[in-house]
Design an enzyme around this catalytic site. Structure first.
Site, PDB file in Angstrom:
ATOM      1  N   GLY A  15       0.505   2.165  -2.999  1.00  0.00           N
ATOM      2  CA  GLY A  15       1.425   2.770  -3.979  1.00  0.00           C
ATOM      3  C   GLY A  15       2.059   4.365  -3.443  1.00  0.00           C
ATOM      4  O   GLY A  15       1.851   4.543  -2.435  1.00  0.00           O
ATOM      5  N   CYS A  16       2.317   5.045  -4.454  1.00  0.00           N
ATOM      6  CA  CYS A  16       2.783   6.614  -4.251  1.00  0.00           C
ATOM      7  C   CYS A  16       1.636   7.051  -3.063  1.00  0.00           C
ATOM      8  O   CYS A  16       0.511   7.184  -3.651  1.00  0.00           O
ATOM      9  CB  CYS A  16       2.901   7.117  -5.490  1.00  0.00           C
ATOM     10  SG  CYS A  16       3.401   9.005  -5.038  1.00  0.00           S
TER      11      CYS A  16
END
EC number: 1.8.4.11
Length: 164
Positions: A15-16
């Site tokens: 993810g981020c």
């Protein structure tokens, strides 16, 4: 003077990359982290290009570590804890292939360890849904723009961790 032990590299997409990098930076034995992109087709992609979802890259954290101080298995534990590995192409509000859960392996030993760890996690019952994390050979790491590097350390506080 004794020769310095060789360092190893591990690369994770969870993810981020801002929060994931912060999680790895805190691990004793991690010598360096860098955020960037891997697994796509474009040469030297920029963050805006990756965000379109058309390059095929994942946001990743590349971890340089001392295997005499921290094991690859311990890094895998940080990876599993840093995100929800059951959501394909999504972490919290972030949606797209760039946010996919992926372990990019640099050696056959890392691949075996990653597969064993994934199987153990799947069998553990820790997650309500099956793990969708891909395990792929590492390719070219494209370093993200400097303002993304150690984002939270530069700006103070924060994290991207998704609660599930």
């Amino acid at each position: 003077m004794a020769p310095e032990k060789s360092l190893e590299r591990a690369t994770f997409g969870a993810g981020c990359f801002w929060g994931v990098e912060e999680a790895f930076r805190r691990v004793p034995g991690v010598v360096e982290t860098a955020v960037g992109f891997m697994g796509g087709t474009a040469e030297n992609p920029s963050y805006p290009e990756v965000c379109t979802g058309r390059t095929g890259h994942a946001e990743v954290v590349q971890v340089t570590y001392d295997p005499g101080r921290v094991s690859y298995r311990a890094l895998l534990d940080v990876f599993w804890d840093a995100h929800d590995p059951t959501t394909p192409n999504r972490q919290g509000p972030d949606v797209g292939t760039q946010y996919r859960s992926v372990i990019f392996v640099h050696t056959p030993e890392q691949e075996a360890e990653a597969r064993a760890s994934k199987e153990e996690m799947d069998r553990s019952g820790r997650f309500r849904r099956p793990i969708v994390t891909a395990i792929e050979p590492a390719g070219t790491f494209w370093r993200a723009e400097e303002y993304h590097q150690q984002y939270f350390a530069k700006r103070g506080g924060g994290q991207c961790r998704t609660v599930w």
